[in-house]
Design a protein around this motif. Structure first.
Motif, PDB file in Angstrom:
ATOM      1  N   LYS A  10      37.254  38.117  29.834  1.00  0.00           N
ATOM      2  CA  LYS A  10      37.287  39.586  29.827  1.00  0.00           C
ATOM      3  C   LYS A  10      35.968  40.179  30.310  1.00  0.00           C
ATOM      4  CE  LYS A  10      38.685  43.404  26.877  1.00  0.00           C
ATOM      5  NZ  LYS A  10      39.660  43.960  27.774  1.00  0.00           N
ATOM      6  N   ASN A  11      34.871  39.504  30.080  1.00  0.00           N
ATOM      7  CA  ASN A  11      33.561  40.016  30.483  1.00  0.00           C
ATOM      8  C   ASN A  11      33.062  39.452  31.808  1.00  0.00           C
ATOM      9  OD1 ASN A  11      33.125  41.710  28.192  1.00  0.00           O
ATOM     10  ND2 ASN A  11      32.850  39.854  26.989  1.00  0.00           N
ATOM     11  N   ALA A  12      33.822  38.555  32.413  1.00  0.00           N
ATOM     12  CA  ALA A  12      33.408  37.934  33.667  1.00  0.00           C
ATOM     13  C   ALA A  12      33.828  38.797  34.861  1.00  0.00           C
ATOM     14  CB  ALA A  12      34.031  36.549  33.795  1.00  0.00           C
ATOM     15  N   THR A  13      33.108  38.653  35.948  1.00  0.00           N
ATOM     16  CA  THR A  13      33.491  39.318  37.193  1.00  0.00           C
ATOM     17  C   THR A  13      34.444  38.435  37.973  1.00  0.00           C
ATOM     18  OG1 THR A  13      31.377  40.464  37.297  1.00  0.00           O
ATOM     19  CG2 THR A  13      32.627  40.315  39.352  1.00  0.00           C
ATOM     20  N   PHE A  14      34.116  37.146  38.106  1.00  0.00           N
ATOM     21  CA  PHE A  14      34.937  36.188  38.843  1.00  0.00           C
ATOM     22  C   PHE A  14      35.366  35.066  37.915  1.00  0.00           C
ATOM     23  CE2 PHE A  14      32.023  37.911  42.091  1.00  0.00           C
ATOM     24  CZ  PHE A  14      32.955  38.432  42.980  1.00  0.00           C
ATOM     25  N   CYS A  15      36.604  34.583  38.107  1.00  0.00           N
ATOM     26  CA  CYS A  15      37.127  33.456  37.335  1.00  0.00           C
ATOM     27  C   CYS A  15      37.652  32.411  38.305  1.00  0.00           C
ATOM     28  CB  CYS A  15      38.263  33.918  36.417  1.00  0.00           C
ATOM     29  SG  CYS A  15      37.715  35.005  35.090  1.00  0.00           S
TER      30      CYS A  15
ATOM     31  N   TRP B 195      51.411  43.075  44.492  1.00  0.00           N
ATOM     32  CA  TRP B 195      51.484  44.308  45.243  1.00  0.00           C
ATOM     33  C   TRP B 195      50.972  44.052  46.654  1.00  0.00           C
ATOM     34  CZ3 TRP B 195      48.909  42.864  40.976  1.00  0.00           C
ATOM     35  CH2 TRP B 195      47.548  42.619  41.090  1.00  0.00           C
ATOM     36  N   SER B 196      51.258  44.980  47.532  1.00  0.00           N
ATOM     37  CA  SER B 196      50.828  44.845  48.920  1.00  0.00           C
ATOM     38  C   SER B 196      49.303  44.708  48.999  1.00  0.00           C
ATOM     39  CB  SER B 196      51.282  46.075  49.701  1.00  0.00           C
ATOM     40  OG  SER B 196      50.811  46.033  51.017  1.00  0.00           O
ATOM     41  N   GLY B 197      48.840  43.739  49.727  1.00  0.00           N
ATOM     42  CA  GLY B 197      47.405  43.543  49.899  1.00  0.00           C
ATOM     43  C   GLY B 197      46.700  42.863  48.750  1.00  0.00           C
ATOM     44  N   HIS B 198      47.461  42.273  47.811  1.00  0.00           N
ATOM     45  CA  HIS B 198      46.805  41.678  46.629  1.00  0.00           C
ATOM     46  C   HIS B 198      45.864  40.545  47.002  1.00  0.00           C
ATOM     47  CE1 HIS B 198      49.950  38.582  46.846  1.00  0.00           C
ATOM     48  NE2 HIS B 198      49.142  37.846  46.118  1.00  0.00           N
ATOM     49  N   ARG B 199      46.222  39.767  48.026  1.00  0.00           N
ATOM     50  CA  ARG B 199      45.328  38.661  48.396  1.00  0.00           C
ATOM     51  C   ARG B 199      43.995  39.174  48.922  1.00  0.00           C
ATOM     52  NH1 ARG B 199      49.491  35.150  51.638  1.00  0.00           N
ATOM     53  NH2 ARG B 199      51.048  36.254  50.500  1.00  0.00           N
ATOM     54  N   ARG B 200      44.030  40.283  49.597  1.00  0.00           N
ATOM     55  CA  ARG B 200      42.808  40.858  50.162  1.00  0.00           C
ATOM     56  C   ARG B 200      42.049  41.694  49.137  1.00  0.00           C
ATOM     57  NH1 ARG B 200      45.368  43.253  53.597  1.00  0.00           N
ATOM     58  NH2 ARG B 200      45.417  45.327  52.749  1.00  0.00           N
ATOM     59  N   ASN B 201      42.774  42.365  48.248  1.00  0.00           N
ATOM     60  CA  ASN B 201      42.159  43.347  47.363  1.00  0.00           C
ATOM     61  C   ASN B 201      42.080  42.960  45.896  1.00  0.00           C
ATOM     62  OD1 ASN B 201      41.774  45.212  49.476  1.00  0.00           O
ATOM     63  ND2 ASN B 201      43.903  45.831  49.339  1.00  0.00           N
ATOM     64  N   ALA B 202      42.475  41.743  45.542  1.00  0.00           N
ATOM     65  CA  ALA B 202      42.452  41.401  44.121  1.00  0.00           C
ATOM     66  C   ALA B 202      42.117  39.941  43.855  1.00  0.00           C
ATOM     67  CB  ALA B 202      43.789  41.742  43.475  1.00  0.00           C
ATOM     68  N   MET B 203      41.671  39.218  44.855  1.00  0.00           N
ATOM     69  CA  MET B 203      41.271  37.835  44.637  1.00  0.00           C
ATOM     70  C   MET B 203      40.374  37.396  45.779  1.00  0.00           C
ATOM     71  SD  MET B 203      44.585  35.480  45.566  1.00  0.00           S
ATOM     72  CE  MET B 203      45.686  36.389  44.525  1.00  0.00           C
ATOM     73  N   VAL B 204      39.668  36.310  45.549  1.00  0.00           N
ATOM     74  CA  VAL B 204      38.819  35.707  46.567  1.00  0.00           C
ATOM     75  C   VAL B 204      39.416  34.347  46.885  1.00  0.00           C
ATOM     76  CG1 VAL B 204      36.519  34.818  47.089  1.00  0.00           C
ATOM     77  CG2 VAL B 204      36.763  36.901  45.710  1.00  0.00           C
ATOM     78  N   VAL B 205      39.649  34.074  48.165  1.00  0.00           N
ATOM     79  CA  VAL B 205      40.187  32.792  48.594  1.00  0.00           C
ATOM     80  C   VAL B 205      39.076  32.044  49.328  1.00  0.00           C
ATOM     81  CG1 VAL B 205      41.965  31.597  49.932  1.00  0.00           C
ATOM     82  CG2 VAL B 205      42.494  33.790  48.839  1.00  0.00           C
TER      83      VAL B 205
ATOM     84  N   VAL C  12      29.625  28.034  46.645  1.00  0.00           N
ATOM     85  CA  VAL C  12      30.533  29.009  46.046  1.00  0.00           C
ATOM     86  C   VAL C  12      29.785  30.202  45.473  1.00  0.00           C
ATOM     87  CG1 VAL C  12      32.239  29.380  44.231  1.00  0.00           C
ATOM     88  CG2 VAL C  12      32.303  27.289  45.581  1.00  0.00           C
ATOM     89  N   LEU C  13      28.738  29.951  44.708  1.00  0.00           N
ATOM     90  CA  LEU C  13      28.001  31.055  44.082  1.00  0.00           C
ATOM     91  C   LEU C  13      27.347  31.950  45.133  1.00  0.00           C
ATOM     92  CD1 LEU C  13      26.472  29.267  40.962  1.00  0.00           C
ATOM     93  CD2 LEU C  13      28.571  30.620  41.134  1.00  0.00           C
ATOM     94  N   ALA C  14      26.810  31.345  46.185  1.00  0.00           N
ATOM     95  CA  ALA C  14      26.212  32.146  47.260  1.00  0.00           C
ATOM     96  C   ALA C  14      27.287  32.961  47.976  1.00  0.00           C
ATOM     97  CB  ALA C  14      25.475  31.252  48.255  1.00  0.00           C
ATOM     98  N   SER C  15      28.462  32.373  48.165  1.00  0.00           N
ATOM     99  CA  SER C  15      29.570  33.096  48.808  1.00  0.00           C
ATOM    100  C   SER C  15      29.983  34.311  47.988  1.00  0.00           C
ATOM    101  CB  SER C  15      30.780  32.170  48.995  1.00  0.00           C
ATOM    102  OG  SER C  15      30.484  31.132  49.879  1.00  0.00           O
ATOM    103  N   LEU C  16      30.077  34.117  46.678  1.00  0.00           N
ATOM    104  CA  LEU C  16      30.456  35.236  45.808  1.00  0.00           C
ATOM    105  C   LEU C  16      29.360  36.291  45.765  1.00  0.00           C
ATOM    106  CD1 LEU C  16      32.154  33.286  42.880  1.00  0.00           C
ATOM    107  CD2 LEU C  16      33.257  34.508  44.770  1.00  0.00           C
ATOM    108  N   ALA C  17      28.116  35.862  45.779  1.00  0.00           N
ATOM    109  CA  ALA C  17      26.993  36.821  45.746  1.00  0.00           C
ATOM    110  C   ALA C  17      26.945  37.671  47.011  1.00  0.00           C
ATOM    111  CB  ALA C  17      25.672  36.066  45.563  1.00  0.00           C
ATOM    112  N   ARG C  18      27.489  37.160  48.124  1.00  0.00           N
ATOM    113  CA  ARG C  18      27.491  37.915  49.385  1.00  0.00           C
ATOM    114  C   ARG C  18      28.570  38.984  49.451  1.00  0.00           C
ATOM    115  NH1 ARG C  18      26.150  32.813  51.606  1.00  0.00           N
ATOM    116  NH2 ARG C  18      28.342  32.372  52.040  1.00  0.00           N
ATOM    117  N   ILE C  19      29.495  38.962  48.528  1.00  0.00           N
ATOM    118  CA  ILE C  19      30.549  39.989  48.530  1.00  0.00           C
ATOM    119  C   ILE C  19      29.905  41.304  48.110  1.00  0.00           C
ATOM    120  CG2 ILE C  19      32.736  40.732  47.546  1.00  0.00           C
ATOM    121  CD1 ILE C  19      33.359  37.760  47.022  1.00  0.00           C
ATOM    122  N   PRO C  20      30.032  42.328  48.944  1.00  0.00           N
ATOM    123  CA  PRO C  20      29.414  43.621  48.602  1.00  0.00           C
ATOM    124  C   PRO C  20      29.919  44.159  47.259  1.00  0.00           C
ATOM    125  CG  PRO C  20      30.195  43.619  50.882  1.00  0.00           C
ATOM    126  CD  PRO C  20      30.714  42.365  50.241  1.00  0.00           C
TER     127      PRO C  20
END
Length: 149
Positions: A12-17, A56-66, A79-87
């Motif tokens: 619940k308190n995490a940004t990414f899982c 919902w439409s666009g869920h892969r783009r707007n609600a998860m990281v692949v 992985v951590l550097a990739s996630l840190a680069r997400i604006p």
């Protein structure tokens, strides 16, 4: 008060899982992440394509990281550097999208919550049946009804 296990509080308190693949793409923790507002991180499109009716439409783009599992396993992906680069704005948009749509993955106790998982399953089946019927009608009206396989 309501008892929650330690893992639920972290999610619940995490940004990414992280949601690595398993025996099937239907991982309970994937849904737990979304229903608690955590952005799932999957390592294959296979895992990103679960339960198409519920999303919902666009869920892969707007609600998860692949992320690319092959690159990760070869050591070519940090992985951590990739996630840190997400604006930060994109992360907030993903969290907002999840907040608006996460209820579609839950089974409501009553009908007060529209478009819960039951509604979505029934609507998905109805749309699929209608598309199948339209396809069959189109096939039979095209003059091919006398053809046999």
């Amino acid at each position: 008060g309501v008892f929650t296990c330690g893992l639920a509080a972290y999610v619940k308190n995490a940004t990414f899982c992280f949601q690595p693949g398993g025996d099937s793409p239907y991982r309970k923790s994937f849904y737990d992440a979304l229903t608690t507002g955590c952005v799932p991180v999957v390592f294959a499109e296979y895992n990103a394509r679960v339960a198409p009716w519920h999303f919902w439409s666009g869920h892969r783009r707007n609600a998860m990281v692949v992320l690319n599992a092959t690159q990760y396993l070869r050591g070519d992906l940090d992985v951590l550097a990739s996630l840190a680069r997400i604006p930060k704005g994109r992360v907030r948009k993903m969290q907002h999208t999840i907040a608006l749509n996460g209820h579609r993955l839950q089974y409501a106790l009553d009908d007060a919550l529209p478009d819960d998982a039951v509604d979505i399953i029934l609507k998905g089946a109805w749309h699929m049946a209608n598309a199948r019927e339209a396809s069959l009608l189109s096939f039979s009206s095209s003059g091919t009804e006398g053809l046999r396989e």
